[in-house]
Design a protein around this motif. Structure first.
Motif, mmCIF file in Angstrom:
data_model
loop_
_atom_site.group_PDB
_atom_site.id
_atom_site.type_symbol
_atom_site.label_atom_id
_atom_site.label_comp_id
_atom_site.label_asym_id
_atom_site.label_seq_id
_atom_site.Cartn_x
_atom_site.Cartn_y
_atom_site.Cartn_z
ATOM 1 N N TYR A 120 -11.758 3.938 -20.391
ATOM 2 C CA TYR A 120 -12.511 2.950 -21.186
ATOM 3 C C TYR A 120 -11.640 2.407 -22.320
ATOM 4 O O TYR A 120 -11.662 1.200 -22.609
ATOM 5 N N ASP A 121 -10.853 3.282 -22.939
ATOM 6 C CA ASP A 121 -9.943 2.856 -24.005
ATOM 7 C C ASP A 121 -8.948 1.821 -23.485
ATOM 8 O O ASP A 121 -8.694 0.797 -24.136
ATOM 9 N N ARG A 122 -8.377 2.052 -22.298
ATOM 10 C CA ARG A 122 -7.441 1.093 -21.703
ATOM 11 C C ARG A 122 -8.148 -0.210 -21.327
ATOM 12 O O ARG A 122 -7.578 -1.297 -21.456
ATOM 13 N N TYR A 123 -9.407 -0.092 -20.888
ATOM 14 C CA TYR A 123 -10.192 -1.293 -20.542
ATOM 15 C C TYR A 123 -10.377 -2.190 -21.767
ATOM 16 O O TYR A 123 -10.145 -3.397 -21.717
ATOM 17 N N VAL A 124 -10.774 -1.579 -22.885
ATOM 18 C CA VAL A 124 -10.991 -2.358 -24.122
ATOM 19 C C VAL A 124 -9.662 -2.935 -24.615
ATOM 20 O O VAL A 124 -9.600 -4.106 -25.021
ATOM 21 N N ALA A 125 -8.594 -2.133 -24.562
ATOM 22 C CA ALA A 125 -7.289 -2.577 -25.068
ATOM 23 C C ALA A 125 -6.751 -3.780 -24.296
ATOM 24 O O ALA A 125 -6.141 -4.681 -24.888
ATOM 25 N N ILE A 126 -6.984 -3.804 -22.994
ATOM 26 C CA ILE A 126 -6.421 -4.872 -22.165
ATOM 27 C C ILE A 126 -7.385 -6.045 -21.966
ATOM 28 O O ILE A 126 -6.971 -7.208 -21.982
ATOM 29 N N ILE A 213 -14.206 5.248 -14.044
ATOM 30 C CA ILE A 213 -12.767 4.961 -14.107
ATOM 31 C C ILE A 213 -12.402 3.835 -13.140
ATOM 32 O O ILE A 213 -11.657 2.912 -13.499
ATOM 33 N N CYS A 214 -12.943 3.894 -11.923
ATOM 34 C CA CYS A 214 -12.656 2.856 -10.923
ATOM 35 C C CYS A 214 -13.153 1.492 -11.395
ATOM 36 O O CYS A 214 -12.446 0.480 -11.244
ATOM 37 N N ILE A 215 -14.367 1.450 -11.969
ATOM 38 C CA ILE A 215 -14.920 0.183 -12.476
ATOM 39 C C ILE A 215 -14.033 -0.364 -13.591
ATOM 40 O O ILE A 215 -13.719 -1.561 -13.636
ATOM 41 N N SER A 216 -13.607 0.526 -14.503
ATOM 42 C CA SER A 216 -12.733 0.108 -15.605
ATOM 43 C C SER A 216 -11.447 -0.509 -15.068
ATOM 44 O O SER A 216 -10.994 -1.558 -15.544
ATOM 45 N N TYR A 217 -10.879 0.126 -14.043
ATOM 46 C CA TYR A 217 -9.602 -0.350 -13.521
ATOM 47 C C TYR A 217 -9.719 -1.610 -12.677
ATOM 48 O O TYR A 217 -8.748 -2.349 -12.521
ATOM 49 N N VAL A 218 -10.880 -1.869 -12.126
ATOM 50 C CA VAL A 218 -11.101 -3.152 -11.445
ATOM 51 C C VAL A 218 -10.992 -4.288 -12.461
ATOM 52 O O VAL A 218 -10.300 -5.295 -12.230
ATOM 53 N N ILE A 220 -9.531 -4.040 -15.435
ATOM 54 C CA ILE A 220 -8.172 -4.003 -15.991
ATOM 55 C C ILE A 220 -7.190 -4.747 -15.083
ATOM 56 O O ILE A 220 -6.398 -5.573 -15.549
ATOM 57 N N LEU A 221 -7.254 -4.451 -13.783
ATOM 58 C CA LEU A 221 -6.349 -5.090 -12.832
ATOM 59 C C LEU A 221 -6.558 -6.599 -12.802
ATOM 60 O O LEU A 221 -5.588 -7.374 -12.778
ATOM 61 N N SER A 222 -7.822 -6.999 -12.826
ATOM 62 C CA SER A 222 -8.142 -8.428 -12.842
ATOM 63 C C SER A 222 -7.545 -9.118 -14.062
ATOM 64 O O SER A 222 -6.998 -10.220 -13.964
ATOM 65 N N THR A 223 -7.625 -8.454 -15.215
ATOM 66 C CA THR A 223 -7.086 -9.026 -16.456
ATOM 67 C C THR A 223 -5.559 -9.049 -16.447
ATOM 68 O O THR A 223 -4.943 -10.034 -16.862
ATOM 69 N N ILE A 224 -4.942 -7.968 -15.969
ATOM 70 C CA ILE A 224 -3.474 -7.881 -15.931
ATOM 71 C C ILE A 224 -2.885 -8.998 -15.070
ATOM 72 O O ILE A 224 -1.882 -9.615 -15.422
ATOM 73 N N LEU A 225 -3.517 -9.261 -13.934
ATOM 74 C CA LEU A 225 -3.002 -10.282 -13.016
ATOM 75 C C LEU A 225 -3.074 -11.685 -13.610
ATOM 76 O O LEU A 225 -2.384 -12.596 -13.144
ATOM 77 N N ARG A 226 -3.922 -11.842 -14.641
ATOM 78 C CA ARG A 226 -4.037 -13.154 -15.298
ATOM 79 C C ARG A 226 -3.082 -13.307 -16.480
ATOM 80 O O ARG A 226 -3.012 -14.375 -17.076
ATOM 81 N N ILE A 227 -2.372 -12.202 -16.840
ATOM 82 C CA ILE A 227 -1.410 -12.284 -17.952
ATOM 83 C C ILE A 227 -0.200 -13.106 -17.510
ATOM 84 O O ILE A 227 0.420 -12.813 -16.484
#
Length: 316
Positions: A120-126, A213-218, A220-227
């Motif tokens: 969750y911390d990584r989700y909020v950070a990204i 965790i899986c929901i958070s990373y879905v 996160i991955l979506s956001t990272i790919l848009r960077i």
């Protein structure tokens, strides 16, 4: 008097790996080296998160808690394993068995919750970087870490207190530690209440946090790919990749232990999984975070530089 003997044993024999006497020396060396690396790696990680001002962030607060947990978890069972590997009498007192069972369950359960908190911390950070300092302020982080510890401690207390009240028809545990599933195999009769407690706690602490965790990373991955920045994507993948590697290692071993049919597999395989789960994963955690994280590597170099300088000044 006979009924009392079924319920209360003064000590237990730990079968461990005594069926393979030639393997015991190899396992002793393997376990000792892994344990020392675990203590060194996790202690270093705790030290740098306390001493380095740049690491006074939520991620490293949680990482420090994770390292402390790994030290406690391994210290609950590995010293006993090391002694028993060299001893002909592989015994443990009832009180020692109870403490070992509780600490192992408490640390393992706490880590399940903490890994979800870290996701969750990584989700909020990204995904919400501008609001990150507000959402994940110091007070919130301490509260989340506290909830992880309290949840793990209480569920472990519930499981241990009920497990130790069940009448046992023997005191030979086919394991190298007082692992709760191995102890329950000695029960004279099945307990529906104990089975329900184990199932509810296992579901609460394994599939549910893993789903979060899986929901958070879905997201996160979506956001990272848009960077747009390649450097930004690389940094995000680095920190999240380290956490995800730890999650896969930890939950993979835990799920194979606690959410499989009771008749599935052999006890020997369970012992090997427990050994990897109890020694290898805690040892790898600080290595994974160090290798994948430039900030941690810089902090370690800075600390080693200070130690070297201090040692040189003392010699002069």
């Amino acid at each position: 008097m006979q009924g009392a003997n079924l319920t209360i044993w003064g000590f237990f024999f730990l079968e461990g790996f005594s069926r393979y006497p030639k393997l015991e020396i190899v396992l002793f060396v393997f376990s000792l080296v892994m344990y020392l690396i675990t203590l060194l790696g996790n202690s270093t990680l705790i030290l740098i998160t306390i001493l380095d001002p740049r690491l006074q962030t939520p991620m490293y607060l949680f990482l420090g808690n994770l390292s402390f947990m790994d030290i406690c978890y391994t210290s609950a069972s590995i010293p006993t394993l090391l002694v028993n590997l060299l001893s002909s009498q592989k015994t443990i007192l009832f009180s020692g068995c109870a403490v070992q069972m509780y600490l192992s369950l408490a640390m393992g359960s706490t880590e399940c919750v903490l890994l979800a908190v870290m996701a969750y911390d990584r989700y909020v950070a990204i995904c919400n970087p501008l609001r990150y300092p507000v959402i994940m302020n110091r007070q919130v982080c301490v509260q989340m870490a506290t909830v992880s510890w309290v949840t793990g401690s209480l569920t472990a207390l519930l499981e241990t207190s009920f497990a130790l009240q069940i009448p046992l028809c023997g005191n030979l545990i086919d394991h190298f530690t007082c692992e709760i599933l191995a102890v329950l195999k000695l029960a004279c009769m099945s307990s529906l209440l104990m089975d329900m407690i184990m199932l509810v706690v296992s579901v609460l602490l394994l599939p549910i946090p893993m789903l979060l965790i899986c929901i958070s990373y879905v997201f996160i991955l979506s956001t990272i790919l848009r960077i747009s920045s390649a450097e930004g994507r690389s940094k995000a993948f680095s920190t999240c990749g380290a956490h995800l590697t730890v999650v896969i290692l930890y939950y993979g071993a835990a799920l194979s232990m606690y959410l499989k049919p009771s008749s599935s597999g052999s006890q020997e395989r369970d012992k090997i999984i427990s050994l990897l789960y109890g020694v290898l994963t805690p040892m790898l955690n600080p290595i994974i975070y160090s290798l994948r994280n430039q900030e941690v590597k810089d902090a370690v170099k800075k600390m080693l530089g200070k130690i070297s300088l201090h040692h040189t000044q003392e010699q002069l």
